[in-house]
Design an enzyme around this catalytic site. Structure first.
Site, PDB file in Angstrom:
ATOM      1  N   CYS A   1      37.745  13.114  71.592  1.00 18.31           N
ATOM      2  CA  CYS A   1      37.702  13.737  70.270  1.00 18.31           C
ATOM      3  C   CYS A   1      36.470  14.631  70.171  1.00 18.31           C
ATOM      4  CB  CYS A   1      37.677  12.668  69.186  1.00 18.31           C
ATOM      5  SG  CYS A   1      37.440  13.337  67.527  1.00 18.31           S
TER       6      CYS A   1
ATOM      7  N   LYS B   1      58.237  48.521  48.091  1.00 19.20           N
ATOM      8  CA  LYS B   1      57.930  47.154  47.647  1.00 19.20           C
ATOM      9  C   LYS B   1      56.421  47.007  47.750  1.00 19.20           C
ATOM     10  CE  LYS B   1      59.087  42.286  48.217  1.00 19.20           C
ATOM     11  NZ  LYS B   1      57.690  41.816  48.124  1.00 19.20           N
TER      12      LYS B   1
ATOM     13  N   GLU C   1      54.091  46.355  39.438  1.00 19.50           N
ATOM     14  CA  GLU C   1      53.133  45.647  40.288  1.00 19.50           C
ATOM     15  C   GLU C   1      51.743  46.233  40.049  1.00 19.50           C
ATOM     16  OE1 GLU C   1      53.649  42.573  43.416  1.00 19.50           O
ATOM     17  OE2 GLU C   1      54.980  43.505  41.958  1.00 19.50           O
TER      18      GLU C   1
ATOM     19  N   CYS D   1      34.093  12.636  67.162  1.00 21.05           N
ATOM     20  CA  CYS D   1      33.519  11.299  67.329  1.00 21.05           C
ATOM     21  C   CYS D   1      33.375  10.881  68.787  1.00 21.05           C
ATOM     22  CB  CYS D   1      34.354  10.263  66.581  1.00 21.05           C
ATOM     23  SG  CYS D   1      35.989   9.959  67.318  1.00 21.05           S
TER      24      CYS D   1
ATOM     25  N   LYS E   1      62.181  44.048  54.234  1.00 26.75           N
ATOM     26  CA  LYS E   1      60.776  43.895  54.605  1.00 26.75           C
ATOM     27  C   LYS E   1      60.432  44.731  55.838  1.00 26.75           C
ATOM     28  CE  LYS E   1      58.504  41.334  52.618  1.00 26.75           C
ATOM     29  NZ  LYS E   1      58.364  39.873  52.523  1.00 26.75           N
TER      30      LYS E   1
ATOM     31  N   ARG F   1      53.772  37.274  35.981  1.00 24.23           N
ATOM     32  CA  ARG F   1      55.122  36.810  36.309  1.00 24.23           C
ATOM     33  C   ARG F   1      55.296  35.316  36.061  1.00 24.23           C
ATOM     34  NH1 ARG F   1      58.316  34.318  39.777  1.00 24.23           N
ATOM     35  NH2 ARG F   1      60.362  35.209  40.189  1.00 24.23           N
TER      36      ARG F   1
ATOM     37  N   TYR G   1      58.379  49.252  38.510  1.00 25.00           N
ATOM     38  CA  TYR G   1      59.551  49.199  39.391  1.00 25.00           C
ATOM     39  C   TYR G   1      60.837  48.857  38.646  1.00 25.00           C
ATOM     40  CZ  TYR G   1      58.502  44.129  39.415  1.00 25.00           C
ATOM     41  OH  TYR G   1      58.234  42.831  39.068  1.00 25.00           O
TER      42      TYR G   1
ATOM     43  N   CYS H   1      36.370   8.184  62.414  1.00 19.94           N
ATOM     44  CA  CYS H   1      35.982   9.515  62.891  1.00 19.94           C
ATOM     45  C   CYS H   1      35.625  10.383  61.683  1.00 19.94           C
ATOM     46  CB  CYS H   1      37.135  10.149  63.676  1.00 19.94           C
ATOM     47  SG  CYS H   1      36.842  11.870  64.123  1.00 19.94           S
TER      48      CYS H   1
ATOM     49  N   GLU I   1      63.067  52.237  46.656  1.00 19.69           N
ATOM     50  CA  GLU I   1      61.682  52.486  46.251  1.00 19.69           C
ATOM     51  C   GLU I   1      60.777  51.522  47.020  1.00 19.69           C
ATOM     52  OE1 GLU I   1      61.411  51.647  42.092  1.00 19.69           O
ATOM     53  OE2 GLU I   1      62.344  49.682  42.284  1.00 19.69           O
TER      54      GLU I   1
ATOM     55  N   LEU J   1      63.433  38.444  44.677  1.00 20.59           N
ATOM     56  CA  LEU J   1      64.441  39.144  45.467  1.00 20.59           C
ATOM     57  C   LEU J   1      64.751  38.416  46.766  1.00 20.59           C
ATOM     58  CD1 LEU J   1      63.289  42.872  45.141  1.00 20.59           C
ATOM     59  CD2 LEU J   1      65.049  41.695  43.822  1.00 20.59           C
TER      60      LEU J   1
ATOM     61  N   ASP K   1      52.643  45.549  47.472  1.00 23.67           N
ATOM     62  CA  ASP K   1      52.022  44.258  47.776  1.00 23.67           C
ATOM     63  C   ASP K   1      50.898  44.032  46.771  1.00 23.67           C
ATOM     64  OD1 ASP K   1      51.605  41.907  49.058  1.00 23.67           O
ATOM     65  OD2 ASP K   1      50.614  42.752  50.809  1.00 23.67           O
TER      66      ASP K   1
ATOM     67  N   ASP L   1      34.386  65.368  35.828  1.00 22.97           N
ATOM     68  CA  ASP L   1      33.864  64.134  35.233  1.00 22.97           C
ATOM     69  C   ASP L   1      32.867  64.456  34.120  1.00 22.97           C
ATOM     70  OD1 ASP L   1      35.377  62.714  36.998  1.00 22.97           O
ATOM     71  OD2 ASP L   1      33.724  62.166  38.337  1.00 22.97           O
ATOM     72  N   GLU L   2      32.101  65.507  34.313  1.00 21.40           N
ATOM     73  CA  GLU L   2      31.086  65.885  33.324  1.00 21.40           C
ATOM     74  C   GLU L   2      31.729  66.227  31.981  1.00 21.40           C
ATOM     75  OE1 GLU L   2      27.348  69.032  32.811  1.00 21.40           O
ATOM     76  OE2 GLU L   2      28.863  69.361  34.377  1.00 21.40           O
ATOM     77  N   VAL L   3      32.797  67.038  32.007  1.00 21.43           N
ATOM     78  CA  VAL L   3      33.492  67.430  30.772  1.00 21.43           C
ATOM     79  C   VAL L   3      34.108  66.209  30.108  1.00 21.43           C
ATOM     80  CG1 VAL L   3      35.454  68.738  29.848  1.00 21.43           C
ATOM     81  CG2 VAL L   3      33.926  69.790  31.528  1.00 21.43           C
ATOM     82  N   TYR L   4      34.736  65.350  30.927  1.00 21.24           N
ATOM     83  CA  TYR L   4      35.374  64.140  30.380  1.00 21.24           C
ATOM     84  C   TYR L   4      34.319  63.251  29.723  1.00 21.24           C
ATOM     85  CZ  TYR L   4      38.035  59.803  30.049  1.00 21.24           C
ATOM     86  OH  TYR L   4      38.642  58.670  29.567  1.00 21.24           O
ATOM     87  N   ASP L   5      33.229  62.991  30.434  1.00 19.29           N
ATOM     88  CA  ASP L   5      32.203  62.087  29.913  1.00 19.29           C
ATOM     89  C   ASP L   5      31.593  62.618  28.617  1.00 19.29           C
ATOM     90  OD1 ASP L   5      32.612  60.380  32.014  1.00 19.29           O
ATOM     91  OD2 ASP L   5      30.922  61.123  33.201  1.00 19.29           O
TER      92      ASP L   5
ATOM     93  N   CYS M   1      43.296  11.577  67.813  1.00 22.48           N
ATOM     94  CA  CYS M   1      42.176  10.664  67.684  1.00 22.48           C
ATOM     95  C   CYS M   1      42.628   9.531  66.778  1.00 22.48           C
ATOM     96  CB  CYS M   1      40.965  11.376  67.068  1.00 22.48           C
ATOM     97  SG  CYS M   1      39.610  10.243  66.703  1.00 22.48           S
TER      98      CYS M   1
END
Length: 653
Positions: free
Chosen positions: A398, A110, A165, A401, A304, A131, A217, A419, A108, A80, A112, A30-34, A414
């Site tokens: 109820c 699916k 996705e 009430c 699924k 979408r 996908y 109420c 492949e 689908l 979420d 991260d140091e080199v990248y930053d 009820c």
């Protein structure tokens, strides 16, 4: 840093990002990248004309939108068909083999998450569209540019749509929710909701902070010449997109089932949430030949994963009172994480269910959660009982009430219109579009008026004055006058709308029209046998009307005096046409609103109902027709497209 050094630095930063965000295999710290990133940023601040579109600095969210405009996909995004078990898969394969037996399949995950369509032209990301309805979605390009697993430029120069996705990894989801808890914000229910909510932020800085991940996908419009989908997807990954955790090419049922079982077994170990496996015909030419049904591609299916079951403890049973007075038992369970969602409540359906399953407080129970369905208790572990379990007593009054409940066996109700639990929901329903359509009287306004003590029943709406409204927080003169005008405009409504607005149990729009046409204002004095003689009104519906009138007769008469609903006109008998005296169901999106089409068909003498049965004569469908269309096909009910319906009407003249 000079221009050439700047270009090389941008190229190197993008290489670092690709290995970090796409390959999950960092090649620097991260140091080199930053350090390099800030050198690039400093150069760009002093040389604005040299800034490259693919520079990682261009991903930083810095735009707050007023809202999102709409944009059309170049080609439709389809939903689908689902299958849920091996039998369902075999049936789909049998159906698919009839179209072409010389095929293989590409499998492949699916994911979420939230579906997204990326459009690249001349190698540059030009549009990113949600979408939406499959044809038109929201344009969220600025937000999507903050997602580091989406290349801003690709080597492919022809116009192409790349679909995928957007997800939030499980560990990132936990981090976001922890931060939201600390700041007093509501937590996200699950990673899918978090992903969708993050994509649609008006402030793109928020999107940038959420570490969203794009997983492709498929493709939409394209000029690719691959013969196999598996080859096409490998090409897409080679452009700089992230590969799935598992994919495979299969020849038959056994191989597909083996990959499915492996994916299901490993799903908990994957960084992202999965809810199944997508199976597609691998041969692209065969896909084209197979084409599409009204709503799904014939060459693909979603297999699924099984619903997830967990054991928890039933802590208590609470009661909810709906707008029609029906009292519903709800199980409060020990908080249990099911597939990324913390479940604290489960449906008990009704009181007979509690008795039938012998459900007791402190019982160990198995709860089932499948997709977005409300969790439910499917089994009581009676062998785990320790003696501290308490039998549940059927309520007689109820919970809100205190009035005596009407016991119908399965249902408890009820009947008190005053109420407190019924008032807010009944007023919201009273003002809704299918009822009196009172503009400006939405749920928040109703709650505000009720909580301020201004309204305690539907009748109180018509005692509102400008002075009363202006005395409340948030009610300015224009808003208050508009609400009063809307209430005034509700007077003189059609009589069926008046009946429907009362919220009588089992009496919806269709039954309200039937009762209105047959009795008009005399419905409150109609006898049970008279109501049952009406087409579509059964004994349970008639009993419900009688009970409601008995408890609320005075309120009904007062409302009738205030609103002066119009007695129904005797409709002229329609001339002969294909829809006269036919039972019709509408489904899907059409060129006009469904209300307008419904009115047109009713003028032709049709009876437009909401659900499909063997007695249905026609199902008329538009785009994205849903389960009603599927049920009609399974029952052999005649299905007409909107165009076919209009053609039949035109033939009559």
């Amino acid at each position: 840093m000079n221009l050439e050094q700047y270009k090389k630095a941008v190229e190197l930063l993008n290489l670092y990002s690709y290995h970090y965000y796409v390959q999950d295999n960092p090649i620097t710290t991260d140091e080199v990248y930053d350090k390099l990133y800030h050198e690039v940023l400093e150069y760009e601040e002093n040389h604005e004309d040299d800034i490259l579109k693919e520079s990682p600095t261009q991903r930083v969210g810095d735009v707050i939108s007023d809202g999102f405009s709409k944009a059309s996909h170049l080609s439709r995004m389809w939903s689908l068909e689902d299958v849920f078990d091996a039998d369902g898969l075999q049936k789909w394969l049998t159906k698919t083999y009839k179209l072409d037996s010389n095929i293989s399949f590409y499998c492949e995950p699916k994911y979420d998450g939230a579906s997204l369509n990326l459009i690249y032209e001349n190698g540059e990301l030009t549009q990113a569209i949600t979408r939406g309805d499959g044809e038109v979605g929201e344009l969220i390009t600025q937000n999507v540019k903050t997602i580091r697993s989406i290349p801003l430029t690709i080597a492919h120069k022809d116009k192409i749509e790349i679909r995928g996705e957007v997800v939030i990894y499980k560990d990132e989801f936990e981090r976001i929710n922890e931060a939201r808890l600390k700041s007093g914000e509501a937590v996200f229910a699950n990673p899918r909701n978090a992903a969708a909510g993050s994509l649609r932020q008006l402030d793109s800085k928020i999107t940038a902070s959420r570490n969203l991940v794009f997983l492709p996908y498929g493709v939409g419009e394209n000029s690719l010449e691959h013969k196999l989908l598996s080859q096409r997807m490998e090409y897409i990954y080679s452009l700089g997109f992230k590969k799935p955790p598992l994919s495979a090419t299969c020849r038959d049922f056994d191989e597909i089932e083996a990959v499915y079982q492996e994916m299901n077994k490993k799903r908990e170990s994957y960084a992202m949430m999965l809810d199944g496996m997508v199976i597609k015909v691998n041969e692209i030419a065969a896909q084209i030949d197979m084409g599409y049904t009204v709503k799904n591609p014939r060459f693909s299916v979603a297999y699924k994963f099984p619903a997830v079951e967990k054991i928890t403890t039933l802590k208590e049973i609470i009661l909810q009172v709906g707008r029609s007075g029906v009292v519903t038992p709800v199980a409060i369970v020990k908080p249990t994480n099911i597939d990324g969602v913390v479940v604290e409540r489960a449906t008990l359906h009704n009181f007979d269910e509690i008795q039938r399953k012998d459900i007791r407080i402190n019982d160990k129970v198995i709860i089932l959660r499948s997709g977005d369905v409300i969790p439910k208790i499917i089994k009581v572990l009676t062998h785990e009982r320790k003696g501290n379990e308490v039998e549940y007593e059927r309520p007689k009054n109820c919970p809100v009430c205190g009035s005596e409940l009407l016991d119908e066996g399965v249902l408890l109700k009820c009947q008190n219109l005053k109420c407190e639990a019924r008032v807010i929901n009944s007023i919201i329903y009273f003002a809704s579009k299918p009822c009196l359509n009172i503009d400006g009287l939405g749920s928040k306004i109703v709650e505000a008026l009720f909580n301020a003590g201004v309204i305690q029943s539907v009748l109180d709406l018509f005692d509102l004055t400008l002075e009363k409204l202006l005395a409340l927080d948030g009610f300015k003169e224009k808003k208050s006058r508009n609400l009063l005008n809307s209430l005034q405009n509700a007077k003189g409504c059609d009589y069926w709308r008046f009946i429907n607005s009362l919220g009588i149990e089992h009496i919806g729009e269709v039954a309200s029209k039937t009762l209105s046409e047959r009795f008009g204002s005399g419905f409150i004095d109609a006898a049970k046998d008279e109501m049952v003689a009406c087409d579509g009104v059964g004994e349970e519906m008639a009993e419900s009307v009688l009970e409601f009138v008995r408890v609320n007769r005075e309120t009904i008469l007062k409302l009738q005096t205030i609103l002066k609903p119009l007695e129904p006109k005797k409709r002229e008998e329609a001339k002969e046409n294909p829809f006269k005296a036919k039972s019709v169901v509408l489904t899907g999106s059409m060129s006009q609103s469904r209300d307008e089409i419904k009115e047109m068909l009713e003028e032709l003498g049709a009876k437009v109902v909401s659900s499909v049965s063997k007695k249905t004569d026609f199902v008329i469908y538009g785009e994205d027709a849903g389960s009603k269309y599927d049920k009609a096909m399974s029952l052999g009910v005649a299905c007409l497209s909107e165009k076919e319906m209009r053609d039949k009407i035109e033939q009559v003249g």
